[in-house]
Each structure stands twice: as C-alpha cells, then as structure tokens.
Design a protein around this motif. Structure first.
Motif, mmCIF file in Angstrom:
data_model
loop_
_atom_site.group_PDB
_atom_site.id
_atom_site.type_symbol
_atom_site.label_atom_id
_atom_site.label_comp_id
_atom_site.label_asym_id
_atom_site.label_seq_id
_atom_site.Cartn_x
_atom_site.Cartn_y
_atom_site.Cartn_z
ATOM 1 N N GLY A 113 -10.694 -16.922 2.364
ATOM 2 C CA GLY A 113 -11.980 -16.401 2.811
ATOM 3 C C GLY A 113 -12.027 -14.916 3.034
ATOM 4 O O GLY A 113 -12.866 -14.432 3.807
ATOM 5 N N GLY A 114 -11.158 -14.163 2.367
ATOM 6 C CA GLY A 114 -11.157 -12.715 2.518
ATOM 7 C C GLY A 114 -10.468 -12.205 3.759
ATOM 8 O O GLY A 114 -10.430 -10.993 4.007
ATOM 9 N N ARG A 115 -9.909 -13.130 4.566
ATOM 10 C CA ARG A 115 -9.207 -12.704 5.766
ATOM 11 C C ARG A 115 -7.828 -12.129 5.399
ATOM 12 O O ARG A 115 -7.274 -12.456 4.346
ATOM 13 C CB ARG A 115 -9.046 -13.873 6.738
ATOM 14 C CG ARG A 115 -10.353 -14.434 7.279
ATOM 15 C CD ARG A 115 -10.108 -15.621 8.184
ATOM 16 N NE ARG A 115 -9.436 -16.716 7.476
ATOM 17 C CZ ARG A 115 -8.234 -17.187 7.789
ATOM 18 N NH1 ARG A 115 -7.542 -16.662 8.793
ATOM 19 N NH2 ARG A 115 -7.714 -18.193 7.110
ATOM 20 N N THR A 116 -7.300 -11.305 6.278
ATOM 21 C CA THR A 116 -5.994 -10.698 6.030
ATOM 22 C C THR A 116 -5.155 -10.733 7.303
ATOM 23 O O THR A 116 -5.678 -10.873 8.412
ATOM 24 C CB THR A 116 -6.129 -9.234 5.574
ATOM 25 O OG1 THR A 116 -6.752 -8.472 6.613
ATOM 26 C CG2 THR A 116 -6.947 -9.127 4.298
ATOM 27 N N ARG A 117 -3.846 -10.585 7.109
ATOM 28 C CA ARG A 117 -2.904 -10.477 8.211
ATOM 29 C C ARG A 117 -1.926 -9.366 7.894
ATOM 30 O O ARG A 117 -1.386 -9.306 6.789
ATOM 31 C CB ARG A 117 -2.135 -11.793 8.402
ATOM 32 C CG ARG A 117 -1.129 -11.760 9.562
ATOM 33 C CD ARG A 117 -0.274 -13.025 9.597
ATOM 34 N NE ARG A 117 0.702 -13.069 8.514
ATOM 35 C CZ ARG A 117 1.927 -12.529 8.581
ATOM 36 N NH1 ARG A 117 2.312 -11.883 9.661
ATOM 37 N NH2 ARG A 117 2.752 -12.639 7.552
ATOM 38 N N THR A 118 -1.724 -8.480 8.856
ATOM 39 C CA THR A 118 -0.762 -7.398 8.658
ATOM 40 C C THR A 118 0.646 -7.942 8.841
ATOM 41 O O THR A 118 1.035 -8.319 9.951
ATOM 42 C CB THR A 118 -1.022 -6.246 9.636
ATOM 43 O OG1 THR A 118 -2.336 -5.725 9.411
ATOM 44 C CG2 THR A 118 0.009 -5.132 9.441
ATOM 45 N N SER A 172 0.839 -1.186 0.000
ATOM 46 C CA SER A 172 0.000 0.000 0.000
ATOM 47 C C SER A 172 0.875 1.237 0.000
ATOM 48 O O SER A 172 1.990 1.229 0.528
ATOM 49 C CB SER A 172 -0.908 0.012 1.231
ATOM 50 O OG SER A 172 -1.548 1.267 1.388
ATOM 51 N N PHE A 173 0.347 2.330 -0.565
ATOM 52 C CA PHE A 173 1.057 3.603 -0.518
ATOM 53 C C PHE A 173 1.451 3.970 0.904
ATOM 54 O O PHE A 173 2.428 4.693 1.131
ATOM 55 C CB PHE A 173 0.172 4.742 -1.052
ATOM 56 C CG PHE A 173 -0.131 4.659 -2.527
ATOM 57 C CD1 PHE A 173 0.612 3.879 -3.385
ATOM 58 C CD2 PHE A 173 -1.193 5.384 -3.058
ATOM 59 C CE1 PHE A 173 0.325 3.820 -4.735
ATOM 60 C CE2 PHE A 173 -1.480 5.335 -4.413
ATOM 61 C CZ PHE A 173 -0.726 4.550 -5.248
ATOM 62 N N THR A 174 0.669 3.519 1.896
ATOM 63 C CA THR A 174 0.905 3.898 3.282
ATOM 64 C C THR A 174 2.097 3.189 3.895
ATOM 65 O O THR A 174 2.503 3.521 5.012
ATOM 66 C CB THR A 174 -0.326 3.585 4.145
ATOM 67 O OG1 THR A 174 -0.548 2.170 4.135
ATOM 68 C CG2 THR A 174 -1.565 4.283 3.624
ATOM 69 N N GLY A 175 2.643 2.172 3.204
ATOM 70 C CA GLY A 175 3.758 1.416 3.748
ATOM 71 C C GLY A 175 3.342 0.104 4.378
ATOM 72 O O GLY A 175 4.193 -0.637 4.869
ATOM 73 N N GLN A 176 2.051 -0.196 4.354
ATOM 74 C CA GLN A 176 1.594 -1.456 4.943
ATOM 75 C C GLN A 176 1.788 -2.608 3.961
ATOM 76 O O GLN A 176 1.531 -2.469 2.769
ATOM 77 C CB GLN A 176 0.117 -1.372 5.333
ATOM 78 C CG GLN A 176 -0.424 -2.648 5.968
ATOM 79 C CD GLN A 176 -1.728 -2.429 6.705
ATOM 80 O OE1 GLN A 176 -1.853 -1.482 7.473
ATOM 81 N NE2 GLN A 176 -2.701 -3.295 6.484
ATOM 82 N N ILE A 177 2.259 -3.737 4.483
ATOM 83 C CA ILE A 177 2.324 -4.979 3.723
ATOM 84 C C ILE A 177 1.304 -5.923 4.358
ATOM 85 O O ILE A 177 1.341 -6.176 5.568
ATOM 86 C CB ILE A 177 3.726 -5.615 3.770
ATOM 87 C CG1 ILE A 177 4.791 -4.607 3.315
ATOM 88 C CG2 ILE A 177 3.759 -6.868 2.897
ATOM 89 C CD1 ILE A 177 4.700 -4.188 1.892
ATOM 90 N N THR A 178 0.389 -6.451 3.540
ATOM 91 C CA THR A 178 -0.706 -7.280 4.038
ATOM 92 C C THR A 178 -0.664 -8.644 3.370
ATOM 93 O O THR A 178 -0.518 -8.743 2.149
ATOM 94 C CB THR A 178 -2.064 -6.617 3.741
ATOM 95 O OG1 THR A 178 -2.089 -5.308 4.318
ATOM 96 C CG2 THR A 178 -3.210 -7.442 4.305
#
Length: 532
Positions: free
Chosen positions: A266-271, A255-261
C-alpha cells in the motif's frame, strides 16, 4: 540565526577553554548506499562508492558489519553480485575495475580496463557487467579474466541490471530514461520494455516475474509488466534512489544518502537503516545564516530546526556537477568548484553558468570583498583567479597540494598547502609562509582577524591570530580525514561526473561566530562556539 544543536559532543573531543562543540547531524552508518544484493546468508550487502567500503546489513536486527573496509583492495565499490559458490564480484566504478572477494576473505582483480563499470549480475554461472557512461558497453566477462564479449556498445549510461524469468538481460538506460532487454546469447535485436520513467537506475524481478525498478530522479519505486510496459508505483520516496534487492518477498531499496528503506504494501515504507551525510566536503553559510553542505552528489541546506533540505543533486536539472568547493554569494546562489570547472549555481532557479573550465582537481573556492574568485587547483599545484567574463589568471604556482583558500579583510589570498603542512599568503608574485609545522591543513577560514585551520593530520581545529601571531588548538580528536590506521586510496573519477576525488574537510562561519567543520571521517557536521 543559530543552527539547532541536536547532538551533543562526545567525551573524546578535546576543547580549549571557553569553547563547546555539538554535532548538528548524526554520524552516518553508511557513506551512501549504492548497489544492493542479498547474500547467501540472507543479509543485504551494500556497496558504498564514497566510503570505499562494503557492509552487510542484518534486516531483522539492524546489525551492520563491514565486509570490505576503506583502505582495503576494493576502491569505490558501486554494485555487487554473488556467484553460485558465494564469492562476491564487485564493480569499482571510478577505477574501472571488477574485483572478486572470495568467501575466504581474499581479494583478486578480474579486470581493470572497464571505465565506468557499474551494473553487474550473475546468471547460470555467467557474469555480465555494463559501463555507466556515455558510450558505455554491456558485456559478458570471462571468469578467468580473459577478454570480455561485447554484447552492446555506445549506450547512454546503462546501470544496475538483472536477467529476467524469460532468460533475457534487462538493463536501465539513464540517458534515455528507458528500460531495455537483450538476449545474452546474441539472438535478435535489443527491445525497449518501458520509456518515460523517472530515470531508472536499477532493475530486479519480483516473485511474479514483474520488473521492479528504482527511479533516481523521481524517487519512485515502480513495478513494471515486462510484457506490455504497464507500471504501478509501489512507493514514492525522495530523489536519489540507487538500487534494490529482495530478501524473500521483502523489498529493500538504497539511496545515495545511505538510507535503506523497506517497501511495504500500500505504498507504506519502513526505514531499515537511517540516512546521514554521504561525504561532507566544503561548507558555506548564506546571508541569512543558513548552513550549506556539499555532500557528495548533493547540495544540502541545514535548517535551523536541524532538518536537511536538498537544494540539488547530480542528476537534477541545472546542477553544476560534482561539487567539492563552494561559497555562498547571495540568496540561493553559490560559486562552486569541481570537475575542473568553476560555476555560478542558482539553486532557486536550478541554473548554472560556467565561469571557467579545463582546470584540474579543484578544491576550495573563496570570493573576496571586491568579487575576486580564487580557486585551489590541487592537480596543477596552483591557485587561480577567475574573472566575471571567464578569464583565468594564475595567482601562484608550484604549490604542494593546495586545498583551502580564504581572503583576509585587506584582500590577501591565503592558501593551505596540505602537502607542505603550511598556510601561505599570496602577495603579488611572492608566496610567504604564514603558519607552518602543520601536518595536513585543508579547509581554512578568516573571521575577525583570526585564521581557522582544519589540520586533518593532527585531527585538530587551529586558530591563528593574524595580528599577534598567537596560535591555539581550539579542538582536538576531531573525526576528520581517514579513520585511525587507514590510508585511503584516491578515487580516480570519471569525466564528466567527477575528476579524481579526495577528501576535503571544509570549514565555514555563521554570523553569530559559530564555526562549522565537515567531519568527513564520520559523515557529520560539527559546530564549535565560544561560551558566552
């Protein structure tokens, strides 16, 4: 309304008696996250345009290593790709360059004449790049630096691309909201694969041969069947997604914000890596005490709870373009400067009105009590006033890198001359020195008869009483400007998105007297308050 203090002052800050300091946002581990690529060592390599650096993330431990630091030969890297030997090829978006960082650590320049060069990929020893600009080209580069072979031209902003299992080169086109493919050997015509997406900015392929694509405007991660264009949503994140990579079957997006996800089932995510500010520049406070941050490609509001809220971003409707200087003039309304343009931006209605254009490198902007808009034009060495009907009047010229502007209570315009190390007052046709002996003054602010100066050269916040002429160092060892020992290289920029970009440590004040400083060296915002 006082902003919440979530982060405490580290011991290395020095403060004048009676002042305290807190961080309102945490330091960023990445200065944005743009191109992603899995390296031969299994780590995720992250290109950071704003930070002018490349880092490698160990997805299992979270350890982050700087591979190419700010101030090195690589400037504003946007996307990366490895060749079969492990050498890293890098597109430098703002400088129009492609460079190679060899596995030995040495760097060499491959091309420097590719404006907006962005997407890059290797396939069977062949190197392909494209230019993310209106009228961009898609081409194959010779590995010895020879003339490129043009595959396509006049594309409306192609971006992160990849060769699919069918041997065709797939590329997203931001300007048409589509994904296309072409035979890299030039056989046949380009084919449209999918349309009406969420503004795709990168494509890769999963183990089953399906396209996976990040959508910068919608924040969706899509899985697309390359045979018929059918798509499913793998995850819905915030707008501002930039790129993606697979580590085995594990999927990571940037992401532009610097986050890597990491995208899970099932649509779940982890930072995998938390976000932060990308590149905090100017600050302003609204009538209700809300703090606003010009953060690279974003305009953010910092809520009293400490949470950040996005008001607009570079690719959102009505956004005025890259913002460097800004000041709040109403509820959700701002005067902003950047890209040679001064605009009135209403974040509530998502509308912009251009007040003046055709200027050079604009930095600070201020509005006087009677509505006069003053803007520092570093590129032209001037300060200009912009009228309500768009007329531009030169207030002062011949200045050495003017950056910050502020008005006193009587309407006098003050300017920080970063290159001259002084603050001057514009009095009619004369320019008078108010404060000198500074090193690199940038953001300035007048409150209660006191002038506050962010001197990036000494990494200090200085107060200067305009009546008594008493000067004091309020805070020292601030994380502003380049890190110690680093000389940053300017980002040349690419019209119409941005002109040449340089750092700007902004400053603002809240109604309760809190002084806010953008700590651009670490990607945070600081709050300084007098003890009560």
């Amino acid at each position: 309304m006082t902003q919440a203090a979530r982060y405490t002052s580290p011991a290395q800050f020095t403060l004048a008696e009676g002042w305290n300091l807190t961080r309102l946002t945490p330091p960023s581990r990445l200065f944005g996250a743009n191109g992603l690529r899995t390296g031969p060592d299994g780590r995720v390599y992250v290109a950071q345009v704003a930070g002018s650096q490349i880092s490698a993330l160990d997805i299992n431990t979270g350890n982050l290593e700087t591979i190419s630091a700010m101030g090195s030969d690589i400037v504003a890297p946007d996307d990366v790709a490895f060749d079969p030997t492990g050498d890293l090829y890098i597109t430098e978006y703002y400088d129009g360059r492609v460079s190679v960082r060899e596995s030995s650590g040495s760097t060499r320049l491959l091309r420097d004449d590719l404006p907006g060069v962005n997407g890059i990929t290797f396939h069977q020893g062949r190197l392909f790049v494209n230019e993310c600009r209106i009228g961009g080209r898609l081409m194959e580069l010779s590995l010895d630096g020879g003339a490129p072979r043009i595959l396509l031209e006049n594309l409306p902003m192609p971006n992160g691309m990849e060769v699919g299992p069918d041997g065709k080169l797939y590329y997203p086109v931001l300007g048409t909201n589509e994904i296309w493919r072409i035979d890299p050997d030039g056989n046949g015509e380009p084919e449209r694969v999918a349309a009406d997406l969420g503004v795709p900015d990168a494509v890769k392929f999963d183990s089953e041969g399906f396209i996976v694509s990040t959508q910068v405007a919608s924040g969706e991660v899509l899985r697309i069947n390359p045979r018929n264009g059918d798509r499913t949503v793998l995850a819905s994140l915030n707008p501002g997604l930039d790129n993606l990579t697979f580590v085995g079957d594990r999927l990571f997006v940037s992401s532009f914000t610097g986050q890597i996800t990491e995208i899970l089932d099932g649509g779940r995510t982890r930072t995998a890596l938390a976000d932060g500010l990308t590149w905090p520049l100017d600050l302003t406070v609204g009538p209700d005490g809300t703090l606003y941050i010009a953060d690279g490609t974003f305009l953010l509001a910092l809520e009293p709870s400490g949470e950040l809220r996005t008001l607009g971003m570079l690719f959102s409707p009505g956004y005025p373009g890259y913002i460097r200087g800004m000041t709040a003039v109403g509820d959700g309304e701002f005067i902003v400067a950047g890209n040679g343009t001064v605009s009135r931006y209403n974040a509530v209605s998502a509308e912009s009105e251009v007040l003046a254009e055709g200027l050079d490198q604009l930095y600070g902007v201020a509005v006087s009590a009677n509505g006069t808009i003053a803007v520092a034009d570093l590129g032209a060495g001037k300060v200009v006033a912009v009228g309500s009907s768009g007329q531009v009047e030169e207030l002062a010229s011949g200045l050495h890198d003017p950056m910050g502007v502020a008005f006193t209570a009587d309407g006098t315009c003050l300017v920080s001359e970063a290159g001259a190390g002084r603050i001057v007052a514009i009095n009619g046709s004369s320019v008078d020195t108010i404060v000198d002996g500074l090193e690199n003054p940038q953001g300035i602010l007048v409150r209660g008869g006191v002038l506050y100066i962010v001197d990036v050269g000494t990494k200090a916040l200085i107060s200067f009483d305009l009546s008594t002429k008493i000067q004091q160092k309020v805070a020292g060892n601030l994380p502003v400007g380049a890190p110690e020992g680093v000389t940053p290289k300017p980002l040349l920029g690419l019209a119409p998105f941005s002109g040449p970009q340089g750092p700007f440590a902004g400053i603002a004040a809240g109604p309760d007297g809190t002084i806010y400083v953008s700590a651009d060296a670490e990607g945070s915002v600081l709050a300084l308050r007098k003890a009560v």
